[in-house]
Write a protein that holds these residues in place. Structure first.
Motif, PDB file in Angstrom:
ATOM      1  N   THR A 211       0.809  -1.222   0.000  1.00 46.97           N
ATOM      2  CA  THR A 211       0.000   0.000   0.000  1.00 46.97           C
ATOM      3  C   THR A 211       0.838   1.266   0.000  1.00 46.97           C
ATOM      4  OG1 THR A 211      -1.753  -1.170   1.184  1.00 46.97           O
ATOM      5  CG2 THR A 211      -1.818   1.224   1.245  1.00 46.97           C
ATOM      6  N   SER A 212       1.975   1.250   0.678  1.00 52.31           N
ATOM      7  CA  SER A 212       2.746   2.488   0.859  1.00 52.31           C
ATOM      8  C   SER A 212       3.834   2.689  -0.190  1.00 52.31           C
ATOM      9  CB  SER A 212       3.391   2.490   2.252  1.00 52.31           C
ATOM     10  OG  SER A 212       4.268   1.381   2.393  1.00 52.31           O
ATOM     11  N   ASP A 213       3.881   1.857  -1.228  1.00 48.26           N
ATOM     12  CA  ASP A 213       4.976   1.937  -2.198  1.00 48.26           C
ATOM     13  C   ASP A 213       4.643   2.822  -3.388  1.00 48.26           C
ATOM     14  OD1 ASP A 213       7.203   0.254  -1.225  1.00 48.26           O
ATOM     15  OD2 ASP A 213       5.690  -1.324  -1.245  1.00 48.26           O
ATOM     16  N   HIS A 214       5.720   3.291  -4.037  1.00 44.92           N
ATOM     17  CA  HIS A 214       5.635   4.112  -5.244  1.00 44.92           C
ATOM     18  C   HIS A 214       6.914   3.894  -6.044  1.00 44.92           C
ATOM     19  CE1 HIS A 214       8.107   6.674  -2.680  1.00 44.92           C
ATOM     20  NE2 HIS A 214       7.109   6.725  -1.812  1.00 44.92           N
ATOM     21  N   PHE A 215       7.115   4.638  -7.130  1.00 46.89           N
ATOM     22  CA  PHE A 215       8.275   4.415  -7.994  1.00 46.89           C
ATOM     23  C   PHE A 215       9.593   4.570  -7.232  1.00 46.89           C
ATOM     24  CE2 PHE A 215       6.965   5.036 -12.722  1.00 46.89           C
ATOM     25  CZ  PHE A 215       6.176   3.903 -12.624  1.00 46.89           C
ATOM     26  N   LEU A 216       9.709   5.620  -6.430  1.00 47.04           N
ATOM     27  CA  LEU A 216      10.968   5.855  -5.724  1.00 47.04           C
ATOM     28  C   LEU A 216      11.247   4.755  -4.710  1.00 47.04           C
ATOM     29  CD1 LEU A 216      13.328   7.904  -5.369  1.00 47.04           C
ATOM     30  CD2 LEU A 216      12.039   8.856  -3.448  1.00 47.04           C
ATOM     31  N   SER A 217      10.229   4.314  -3.993  1.00 51.72           N
ATOM     32  CA  SER A 217      10.440   3.249  -3.013  1.00 51.72           C
ATOM     33  C   SER A 217      10.779   1.928  -3.705  1.00 51.72           C
ATOM     34  CB  SER A 217       9.199   3.070  -2.125  1.00 51.72           C
ATOM     35  OG  SER A 217       8.120   2.521  -2.852  1.00 51.72           O
ATOM     36  N   LEU A 218      10.296   1.733  -4.938  1.00 51.94           N
ATOM     37  CA  LEU A 218      10.632   0.526  -5.691  1.00 51.94           C
ATOM     38  C   LEU A 218      12.112   0.534  -6.077  1.00 51.94           C
ATOM     39  CD1 LEU A 218       9.116  -1.982  -6.708  1.00 51.94           C
ATOM     40  CD2 LEU A 218       8.880  -0.843  -8.910  1.00 51.94           C
ATOM     41  N   LEU A 219      12.615   1.697  -6.513  1.00 58.99           N
ATOM     42  CA  LEU A 219      14.047   1.820  -6.789  1.00 58.99           C
ATOM     43  C   LEU A 219      14.851   1.577  -5.518  1.00 58.99           C
ATOM     44  CD1 LEU A 219      16.403   2.570  -8.682  1.00 58.99           C
ATOM     45  CD2 LEU A 219      16.011   4.973  -8.078  1.00 58.99           C
ATOM     46  N   HIS A 220      14.350   2.102  -4.401  1.00 62.03           N
ATOM     47  CA  HIS A 220      15.012   1.903  -3.113  1.00 62.03           C
ATOM     48  C   HIS A 220      15.095   0.418  -2.778  1.00 62.03           C
ATOM     49  CE1 HIS A 220      15.311   2.030   1.367  1.00 62.03           C
ATOM     50  NE2 HIS A 220      16.144   3.011   1.089  1.00 62.03           N
ATOM     51  N   GLN A 221      14.038  -0.328  -3.070  1.00 60.06           N
ATOM     52  CA  GLN A 221      14.052  -1.771  -2.827  1.00 60.06           C
ATOM     53  C   GLN A 221      15.120  -2.483  -3.646  1.00 60.06           C
ATOM     54  OE1 GLN A 221      10.572  -4.338  -2.559  1.00 60.06           O
ATOM     55  NE2 GLN A 221       9.273  -2.522  -2.473  1.00 60.06           N
ATOM     56  N   CYS A 222      15.360  -2.000  -4.869  1.00 61.10           N
ATOM     57  CA  CYS A 222      16.352  -2.632  -5.740  1.00 61.10           C
ATOM     58  C   CYS A 222      17.767  -2.526  -5.166  1.00 61.10           C
ATOM     59  CB  CYS A 222      16.318  -1.996  -7.126  1.00 61.10           C
ATOM     60  SG  CYS A 222      14.820  -2.352  -8.075  1.00 61.10           S
ATOM     61  N   TYR A 223      17.990  -1.575  -4.269  1.00 61.42           N
ATOM     62  CA  TYR A 223      19.303  -1.407  -3.645  1.00 61.42           C
ATOM     63  C   TYR A 223      19.399  -2.102  -2.284  1.00 61.42           C
ATOM     64  CZ  TYR A 223      19.975   2.234  -7.167  1.00 61.42           C
ATOM     65  OH  TYR A 223      20.090   2.912  -8.357  1.00 61.42           O
ATOM     66  N   MET A 224      18.368  -2.830  -1.905  1.00 64.73           N
ATOM     67  CA  MET A 224      18.338  -3.461  -0.585  1.00 64.73           C
ATOM     68  C   MET A 224      19.445  -4.509  -0.461  1.00 64.73           C
ATOM     69  SD  MET A 224      15.182  -5.500   1.236  1.00 64.73           S
ATOM     70  CE  MET A 224      14.089  -4.078   0.982  1.00 64.73           C
ATOM     71  N   PRO A 225      20.198  -4.496   0.660  1.00 65.94           N
ATOM     72  CA  PRO A 225      21.252  -5.498   0.845  1.00 65.94           C
ATOM     73  C   PRO A 225      20.671  -6.863   1.197  1.00 65.94           C
ATOM     74  CG  PRO A 225      21.105  -4.082   2.773  1.00 65.94           C
ATOM     75  CD  PRO A 225      20.151  -3.519   1.758  1.00 65.94           C
ATOM     76  N   PRO A 226      21.411  -7.934   0.924  1.00 64.26           N
ATOM     77  CA  PRO A 226      20.957  -9.273   1.331  1.00 64.26           C
ATOM     78  C   PRO A 226      20.897  -9.387   2.850  1.00 64.26           C
ATOM     79  CG  PRO A 226      22.779  -9.398  -0.253  1.00 64.26           C
ATOM     80  CD  PRO A 226      22.664  -7.976   0.172  1.00 64.26           C
ATOM     81  N   ASP A 227      20.207 -10.394   3.323  1.00 64.17           N
ATOM     82  CA  ASP A 227      20.047 -10.574   4.767  1.00 64.17           C
ATOM     83  C   ASP A 227      21.362 -10.844   5.475  1.00 64.17           C
ATOM     84  OD1 ASP A 227      17.335 -10.202   4.506  1.00 64.17           O
ATOM     85  OD2 ASP A 227      16.898 -12.347   4.298  1.00 64.17           O
ATOM     86  N   ASN A 228      22.342 -11.400   4.744  1.00 61.46           N
ATOM     87  CA  ASN A 228      23.619 -11.731   5.394  1.00 61.46           C
ATOM     88  C   ASN A 228      24.554 -10.540   5.522  1.00 61.46           C
ATOM     89  OD1 ASN A 228      24.148 -11.498   2.685  1.00 61.46           O
ATOM     90  ND2 ASN A 228      25.562 -13.220   2.589  1.00 61.46           N
ATOM     91  N   ILE A 229      24.164  -9.378   4.978  1.00 63.12           N
ATOM     92  CA  ILE A 229      24.962  -8.162   5.141  1.00 63.12           C
ATOM     93  C   ILE A 229      24.595  -7.528   6.472  1.00 63.12           C
ATOM     94  CG2 ILE A 229      25.531  -5.899   4.225  1.00 63.12           C
ATOM     95  CD1 ILE A 229      26.497  -8.073   2.426  1.00 63.12           C
ATOM     96  N   LYS A 230      25.560  -7.460   7.384  1.00 57.77           N
ATOM     97  CA  LYS A 230      25.295  -6.939   8.720  1.00 57.77           C
ATOM     98  C   LYS A 230      25.506  -5.423   8.755  1.00 57.77           C
ATOM     99  CE  LYS A 230      26.650 -11.192  11.106  1.00 57.77           C
ATOM    100  NZ  LYS A 230      27.555 -11.801  12.116  1.00 57.77           N
ATOM    101  N   LYS A 231      24.723  -4.761   9.582  1.00 56.45           N
ATOM    102  CA  LYS A 231      24.900  -3.326   9.775  1.00 56.45           C
ATOM    103  C   LYS A 231      25.364  -3.066  11.204  1.00 56.45           C
ATOM    104  CE  LYS A 231      19.984  -2.546  10.857  1.00 56.45           C
ATOM    105  NZ  LYS A 231      18.777  -1.798  10.510  1.00 56.45           N
ATOM    106  N   ASP A 232      26.187  -2.032  11.379  1.00 54.63           N
ATOM    107  CA  ASP A 232      26.717  -1.654  12.680  1.00 54.63           C
ATOM    108  C   ASP A 232      26.528  -0.160  12.869  1.00 54.63           C
ATOM    109  OD1 ASP A 232      28.012  -4.246  13.527  1.00 54.63           O
ATOM    110  OD2 ASP A 232      29.078  -3.906  11.648  1.00 54.63           O
ATOM    111  N   ASN A 233      26.789   0.289  14.079  1.00 50.94           N
ATOM    112  CA  ASN A 233      26.761   1.720  14.324  1.00 50.94           C
ATOM    113  C   ASN A 233      27.871   2.395  13.539  1.00 50.94           C
ATOM    114  OD1 ASN A 233      24.623   1.567  16.086  1.00 50.94           O
ATOM    115  ND2 ASN A 233      25.921   1.232  17.847  1.00 50.94           N
TER     116      ASN A 233
END
Length: 427
Positions: A211-233
């Motif tokens: 419901t909350s998606d649009h063209f820009l958010s779809l492009l943002h999804q295409c850059y999403m990292p895989p689940d095994n990529i960890k994020k830190d502070n």
């Protein structure tokens, strides 16, 4: 007085319009703290989509052209036009609350105005995408090439969107009657791909929309990292590209990366006593910088900063801000083929990469492990001293000339001393 205040507050609580937000609104005006840095990055140049820029003077002229796209879309479909438009309007009214819930409204519109606006804009977008898609249309694009690029860019602005779910509904009622073998993702894919920041191919396999998606958010999804990529502070600071190069770090483009924005540091598995063979290699995505790069970064980052989503674009921009301080850093990345500069000026690229992260909060980092490896290497004895020497004696042609002249002078003085000693012995 207290009772009157309570009544006003209760009115806001019980107001029907305030109960349409089942999900956080995802289409809104960019916060002024980001917008004021570059207003032109968020304003449509040619075409207005949705309600937020409806009254802008520079987009009013294009409203008449939208009608021609509507006419063409209707002409493609072998069904009574009145019947199609009636079904489109009925669908708009049936999902009116969902549509309202996607926006933070800046002006009041009636339901009929919203419905007509949504149907017109959706039909324009579908007609436009049919025109530019060779699988669906044998006709050439109606507009000029400059206009084509401008529309492509306008469709990606955060403030210039319509909900993707509604565009899909309109697709089902119109384009599907023309070509049932074309999916919605296939139709909109060229617009997303045209606005890709990187040279690596975008993957749509795991892309989905709600419901909350649009063209820009779809492009943002295409850059999403895989689940095994960890994020830190985000705490570690690294040297600039030119300083890393002086310490012996090598930059190379990523080959078949698992993540389009992934940065990886590779080192020799078998440590060698000789410094040269222990130099790390940084593999990076190839960033293509042109006139649209800044507005894409700013809109994606503004979306991250204001919506409940991960901040991987903000993390990447923070990383590039550390790597690039001056035009020399840009030149090094261009030389290493991890950056393609289409703008022509390395200084402009450096300024852009330094400015897109201003007033941006970046708590999460997806590159902390890589920065730790680089910092550990650069703080080593040989890389540190070699970088200092190269910075001192090889940073400019004049310093190199001075070093060579000094060496020649030293050799001449040594030779003069030797000849003096020999001549004294002969005497």
């Amino acid at each position: 007085m207290i009772q009157e205040s309570v009544k006003r507050l209760l009115h806001h609580v019980n107001n029907e319009d305030n109960h349409t937000h089942q999900f956080p609104p995802s289409i809104y005006m960019v916060p002024s703290i980001l917008r004021d840095l570059s207003p032109s990055s968020f304003n449509p140049q040619l075409v207005s989509i949705g309600p937020l820029h409806r009254e802008d003077e520079n987009v009013k002229a294009f409203e008449r052209q939208k009608i021609s796209y509507l006419i063409n879309l209707m002409s493609y479909i072998n069904s009574p036009q009145e019947e199609i438009l009636e079904s489109c309007m009925q669908k708009a009214y049936s999902v009116m609350n969902k549509i309202k819930g996607c926006y933070i409204w800046t002006k009041a519109f009636t339901d009929s105005e919203i419905a007509e606006m949504m149907v017109m804009d959706a039909c324009f977008m579908l007609g436009f995408m049919i025109e530019i898609n060779p699988l669906l249309s044998e006709n050439s694009y109606m507009g000029k090439q400059l206009q084509l690029g401008t529309i492509m860019h306008d469709l990606m602005l955060l403030e210039n969107q319509i909900p993707l779910f509604f565009l899909d509904e309109m697709f089902q009622l119109t384009v599907m009657k023309l070509r049932s073998d074309i999916s919605f993702i296939q139709l909109i894919k060229p617009v997303i791909v045209c606005n890709n920041l990187f040279e690596a191919e975008l993957k749509f396999d795991n892309v989905s929309f709600g419901t909350s998606d649009h063209f820009l958010s779809l492009l943002h999804q295409c850059y999403m990292p895989p689940d095994n990529i960890k994020k830190d502070n985000s705490t570690k600071i690294i040297h600039s590209a030119i300083d890393l190069d002086r310490a012996g770090v090598i930059f190379k483009p990523s080959e078949d990366p698992t993540w389009v924005m992934g940065i990886e540091v590779k080192q020799n598995r078998f440590p060698c006593l000789f410094w040269y063979w222990n130099r790390p290699t940084v593999t990076m995505p190839v960033l293509s910088v042109d006139d649209s790069t800044e507005f894409l970064f700013r809109n994606l980052i503004a979306y991250e900063q204001s919506f409940q989503t991960q901040s991987y674009l903000s993390s990447y921009s923070f990383a590039m801000n550390m790597l690039v301080n001056t035009q020399d850093d840009v030149a090094k990345l261009v030389e290493s083929k991890v950056l393609v500069n289409i703008t022509g000026s390395n200084e402009e690229v450096a300024n852009m990469l330094n400015n897109i992260g201003k007033n941006v909060t970046c708590v999460d980092s997806y590159y902390e492990q890589e920065w730790e490896i680089l910092n550990k290497y650069c703080n080593g004895y040989w890389p540190n001293h070699i970088a200092t020497m190269r910075r001192t004696y090889f940073s400019s042609p004049w310093s190199i000339i001075a070093l060579v002249a000094g060496m020649i002078l030293f050799v001449l003085q040594v030779l003069q001393t030797i000849f003096s000693i020999k001549s004294q012995r002969i005497e």
